[in-house]
Design an enzyme around this catalytic site. Structure first.
Site, PDB file in Angstrom:
ATOM      1  N   CYS A 194     -14.666  66.044  10.656  1.00 39.93           N
ATOM      2  CA  CYS A 194     -14.387  65.036  11.692  1.00 39.93           C
ATOM      3  C   CYS A 194     -12.920  64.600  11.710  1.00 39.93           C
ATOM      4  CB  CYS A 194     -15.287  63.821  11.525  1.00 39.93           C
ATOM      5  SG  CYS A 194     -15.266  63.065   9.894  1.00 39.93           S
ATOM      6  N   HIS A 198     -12.168  57.586  14.007  1.00 38.57           N
ATOM      7  CA  HIS A 198     -11.053  57.860  13.099  1.00 38.57           C
ATOM      8  C   HIS A 198      -9.740  57.784  13.873  1.00 38.57           C
ATOM      9  CE1 HIS A 198     -13.902  58.916  10.150  1.00 38.57           C
ATOM     10  NE2 HIS A 198     -13.781  60.217  10.093  1.00 38.57           N
TER      11      HIS A 198
END
Lengths: 356, 356
Positions: free
Chosen positions: A136, A260
């Site tokens: 990710c 993120h």
């Protein structure tokens, strides 16, 4: 692989349907173009019999077994590494293309690592019948960097991450929520170590996450690097097809639920300009350019959570290096960072099967 | 400057004694070696008459005026830029050495920018009678980097910051505390923009800070850079005496009360090793090496808040560059990042006066 019948829509299996990424996956499958015939939901035996909604219909979860893959064209895996390591080859042996979101196969030379906006053709060369979905953190930047690389030629990346709690799954989210409740209305966070004493269990994190920043994710590797940091390096090189790309990453967890963020210093072969970079990022599929700090416009995790693209802002040419750009990027780690990219890879295979 | 009487301890004035940094300053002055005779507390007229404790004694705050500096040897300023710009020269004209923690004079060629562990001799050359204290973000890394520079020769810095709310003063802390209370016990932080709607006033920050990361601090400068980012560049160059140092910084605010963290990629003239870097950082005054990730040892803001040194961990040699180190550093932005360094500079002057 099962010979495709062009009249029949392919069958998709979602392995790990009840997990954090699996839940987002069902949401994504319900909103994207409906390229699938049957969607089969597979999970551990203890979740079998549970009913989940996908495409507006209840589907009963079945237990993971060899037979569960019979008739499946594409099997997506959102499960821990060791489960993928065991079961993705089983799915492939039964004729499915396995699209795996774990770390089990990413650096396997016989398994392509695919980001459709960057290297879609790589998905066709899959000797093991397995395609890997990147980590990710890598996925939160690579679409935008791929577009810039195509123009300027990437030479080096220095990356600092601001990673969300949900990167550690639902236990990560629950831990952060619990810690927030404990510090609300207190003066905690102002005396050395007071959080460690007050929050107790740190869950999947090695230190309190609330009102803190934890410079560690993954396991310890040679030279003091974390596995997460080396994934950013190794996966970026493989996706971009740049085996000599210089990459240094420092991966840090911060108290954000999902999305993120990354501060990236990217050095190129050719001289860069903010204007040209803006033009590329504005046109790039899967990228939102949000860069007008004078008007308060730069991406933050809360602007981005729940959305599909990689958001890019704070585009600057390095003051002291005409070859370098500094950027701030945000991507929803459960969507593009996991479920969405997996779904996009699966759709590439569906299109390939339909094309015969 | 007032001719020093070696028998008399010098008089110190603390201008801005009632502010966030001023409060930490009184605490620091109460615990360090007692080199001062009178300590005079000065603030805006509305705080005059207030009594504050320093060195265990109540001292009445007096209003800022020209006469307030009569007989003062060293005057520390912890006030906004415009107040320093006006009053530091007044203090200097009255014979005091002004030690200023604002941004008003930092890049003035006739004002030294001093970090005692790095460039103490620079404090002696002060044609305007003013010495500047660096910005808190620069101060959170520069002691450790100065030590590494002395060994390896610094060429380039790429910096990403994880800055605390108290960098924006008490309003920053109050805003974050208020936002934490609002999100506790909710599911906020998981839907696009839900925090912006829920927290209302974002205080001194351009976006919600709780459960978020805000890539902006300061004002907009040419090329899309923030003033905070350019301070890191320009002040690092001046303190280290490296006018050609290449510096790229991305400054980001995160939901931490106090202590700035920095991920730094430092490129040197000479080949580096983790072992040698560890040795240097272990010996360096003002630095704590805390680097054993296998045992869960790396600095986090909550380990560091309330302490004086710069903490350094995650020391790694770049996998792809034998000249580069990657580091994670933490420093209390109200102590070494502001009050402590100012106190240390003032003590340098006290020693100079005592030496005659």
């Amino acid at each position: 692989m099962t010979a495709a019948d062009p009249a029949r829509k392919p069958t998709l299996a979602v392995v790990g349907a009840t997990g954090a990424v699996g839940t987002v996956m069902l949401d994504i499958l319900s909103t994207r173009e409906n390229v699938w015939g049957e969607i089969r939901l597979i999970a551990s035996p203890r979740s079998a019999g549970k009913k989940l909604v996908v495409r507006g219909e209840e589907v009963e979860v079945i237990a993971l077994s060899e037979e569960a893959f019979d008739g499946v064209d594409v099997a997506m895996f959102d499960v821990p590494d060791e489960v993928s390591a065991q079961w993705a080859p089983v799915a492939a042996a039964r004729g499915a293309v396995a699209v795996d979101n774990s770390g089990a196969f990413r650096m396997d030379d016989d398994v392509p690592l695919v980001v459709p906006e960057v290297n879609a053709p790589a998905a066709r060369n899959r000797p093991r019948g397995i395609i890997s979905n990147p980590n990710c953190t890598t996925l939160s930047m690579i679409v935008a960097l791929g577009a810039l690389h195509a123009e300027f030629g990437l030479k080096e990346l220095v990356v600092a991450s601001y990673q969300a709690a949900s990167g550690a799954g639902q236990p990560g989210v629950d831990t952060l929520r619990d810690q927030i409740a404990k510090v609300a209305g207190t003066e905690l966070g102002t005396a050395t170590g007071d959080l460690r004493a007050a929050v107790g269990d740190t869950g999947p994190f090695p230190a309190p996450l609330v009102l803190n920043a934890v410079p560690w994710a993954g396991s310890l590797k040679e030279g003091g690097w974390s596995s997460e940091e080396l994934k950013v390096r190794n996966e970026s090189r493989k996706i971009l097809g740049l085996p000599d790309l210089r990459v240094s990453a420092t991966c840090v967890r911060i108290p954000v639920i999902t999305t993120h963020s990354l501060a990236v210093h990217a050095v190129f072969e050719n001289e860069v300009s903010v204007e040209r970079a803006h033009g590329i990022l504005r046109e790039a599929p899967g990228v939102v350019l949000y860069d007008n700090p004078g008007a308060g416009e730069f991406p933050t995790p809360n602007d981005v959570v729940g959305t599909d693209p990689t958001w890019v802002g704070r585009v600057r040419r390095a003051v002291d290096d005409p070859l370098a750009l500094d950027l701030f990027l945000c991507g929803d780690n459960l969507r593009k960072g996991a479920a969405l990219n997996t779904a996009q890879i699966a759709e590439l295979i569906a299109a390939e099967l339909s094309a015969g």
